[in-house]
Design a protein around this motif. Sequence first.
Motif, PDB file in Angstrom:
ATOM      1  N   ALA B 187      16.263  -0.811   5.928  1.00 51.54           N
ATOM      2  CA  ALA B 187      17.424  -0.021   6.316  1.00 51.54           C
ATOM      3  C   ALA B 187      17.197   0.447   7.753  1.00 51.54           C
ATOM      4  N   GLY B 188      18.166   1.181   8.287  1.00 61.69           N
ATOM      5  CA  GLY B 188      18.136   1.485   9.716  1.00 61.69           C
ATOM      6  C   GLY B 188      17.788   2.908  10.110  1.00 61.69           C
ATOM      7  N   SER B 189      17.288   3.718   9.181  1.00 59.54           N
ATOM      8  CA  SER B 189      16.862   5.066   9.572  1.00 59.54           C
ATOM      9  C   SER B 189      15.814   5.568   8.596  1.00 59.54           C
ATOM     10  N   LYS B 190      15.081   6.585   9.038  1.00 61.08           N
ATOM     11  CA  LYS B 190      14.050   7.171   8.176  1.00 61.08           C
ATOM     12  C   LYS B 190      14.701   7.768   6.917  1.00 61.08           C
ATOM     13  N   GLU B 191      15.833   8.403   7.113  1.00 53.07           N
ATOM     14  CA  GLU B 191      16.505   9.036   5.984  1.00 53.07           C
ATOM     15  C   GLU B 191      16.859   7.999   4.899  1.00 53.07           C
ATOM     16  N   LYS B 192      17.360   6.850   5.355  1.00 47.88           N
ATOM     17  CA  LYS B 192      17.707   5.788   4.394  1.00 47.88           C
ATOM     18  C   LYS B 192      16.460   5.216   3.717  1.00 47.88           C
ATOM     19  N   VAL B 193      15.416   5.051   4.501  1.00 48.34           N
ATOM     20  CA  VAL B 193      14.168   4.522   3.936  1.00 48.34           C
ATOM     21  C   VAL B 193      13.637   5.478   2.873  1.00 48.34           C
ATOM     22  N   ASP B 194      13.691   6.764   3.166  1.00 45.50           N
ATOM     23  CA  ASP B 194      13.235   7.751   2.174  1.00 45.50           C
ATOM     24  C   ASP B 194      14.078   7.678   0.902  1.00 45.50           C
TER      25      ASP B 194
END
Lengths: 345, 345
Positions: B187-194
Amino acid sequence: MAKEEVSSKQVILKHHVTGYPKESDMEFKNTTIKLNVPEGSNAVVLKNLYLSCDPYMRLRMSKLEGSYVASFTPASPITGYGVAKVLESGDSNFQKGDLVWGITGWEEYSIVTTTHTTLFKIHDKDVPLSYYTGILGMPGMTAYAGFYEVCSPKKGETVFVSAASGAVGQLVGQFAKMLGCYVVGSAGSKEKVDLLKSKFGFDEAFNYKEEQDLDTALKRYFPDGIDIYFENVGGKMLDAVLLNMKLHGRIAVCGMISQYNLEQTEGVHNLFCLITKRIRMEGFLVTEYYHLYPKYLEMIIPQIKSGKVVYVEDIAEGLESAPGALIGLFSGHNIGKQVVMVSHE
Amino acid sequence: MAKEEVSSKQVILKHHVTGYPKESDMEFKNTTIKLNVPEGSNAVVLKNLYLSCDPYMRLRMSKLEGSYVASFTPASPITGYGVAKVLESGDSNFQKGDLVWGITGWEEYSIVTTTHTTLFKIHDKDVPLSYYTGILGMPGMTAYAGFYEVCSPKKGETVFVSAASGAVGQLVGQFAKMLGCYVVGSAGSKEKVDLLKSKFGFDEAFNYKEEQDLDTALKRYFPDGIDIYFENVGGKMLDAVLLNMKLHGRIAVCGMISQYNLEQTEGVHNLFCLITKRIRMEGFLVTEYYHLYPKYLEMIIPQIKSGKVVYVEDIAEGLESAPGALIGLFSGHNIGKQVVMVSHE
């Protein structure tokens, strides 16, 4: 019983190759060989009769890492498919005098330690022996498995074959015609295009080198699109084909000869068509289909004998001609299956 | 009985778009509409509740020729999936008061003349209604059909999903986990990865924007290779995945969002891997799988109610927010399925 040594000329790969291969990447070496099976070994001693020049061999000339084929070993003889006569055998599956096809060396005599999985005994000798490098060998099985097992062909479908006069393509076209498909092939010279139409019975054929635009060429022959593409070349042709596939089309990916000599492959831009047309694109290797070989022989040998399926070979005479014959594949010099005749039986 | 006219705001596509779309490619229009079925028509009059923002809509914003979807009509309201309430019906399959999902207009009220093939009646209302733009609608069926029907998944296989926190990806990952697969998402952001790891239960996840080299990233998470790739993005990610597929791997081609705003798509260079690894790569469209929708609902609704499958939506409030929400898809602004709430029931 020890035999005396005989001379055996070899074709050696001097070094790994990048870019377009040259005859000078290979050299000849005169060696001697004892024509007996090493004690306790199940090797077979072969007198090589025909050697096969196949596009995949270009990959083995490169320094490969983790590929599906191993690199050739520099300073050693090239290896590849061939037809040979068994002179001595330590393997009970083969007897002195048997004719076999399978992986052998580019040399006059080879001692092969592989098991029976890579050597096939030749039973029907009432056909040209060289055919076991082509229609009755690896390329024949490639065409058979690729077309019938991967393409899911149906009568009346439209079929496009690239490199269509080659060892595999000429058979795919004939198989598709036998099934009642409309078949078009591309090749790289007028002579080959004529051969496709006059000899192999393709409905249409064109010389891709003379087309300004491959998309336009394909639209000319497939106004309603392509159901099946038998892919032998890759690159720009694949991109043009993707634009012209029909809904639920199938692409059997057999080879990509246009890319083998490039240090950076061409990019393919039209893969989104896979979605819009729900295309299945599938790579395959003949080695996974050899269990079908007996069934294939049963089908194809009567077709050959009755003349319903024909096969065109380009036979270079003598081991000395082998490097040039191999290199010639990549400029399309050969017409039909490229074979090297090393020795008559 | 003629109804009086009511005002109905619309989102209009001003013109066909090339390159990256902007909010200013759209505009609002205030119209009035009579909320009755034209005499003799089998149309239904809809009050739109939720509208769905989906990546494929970018394609419809372009001037397309002969594509699988039609271009939007400039100066007309955008159309797309949505959830709506039936106000009047000339179709015996729908009654006043029914809730439905399917293709509707980006406006407050729509008169839809399509037949029941593109409108689905909503029976289970004991779930958030907006889910019928996502997990219980087109994206849900896309994930279900793409994973189970196209990927041929087996327990224990390794699965990679790109755009993994999106409307489809988050479900593919959860379906793969339910089957006992090892699942990694990008995915394209840390928030999405989390979110992928903590909420959807992916085994691993990474931010593709922070990776110097996608090949290296994939080798980190798939040291033994990828059995199944669920393709949502195309381009460089596809090229890196091809290098990391396992023998007999499968690639279900669902979308290629990284390419939709490019005037010239990126070339894909590693297609030769299809041969070396005998990969099947297959495009699909959800519209061919809607016959499985009842079976899917039967499976998924209990999973939602028991909390075994979760779904994250990004709900923009009000029709005024629709252009920004749609554009945001292409910069990855949304977290989870992007929905526009037009009106509460």
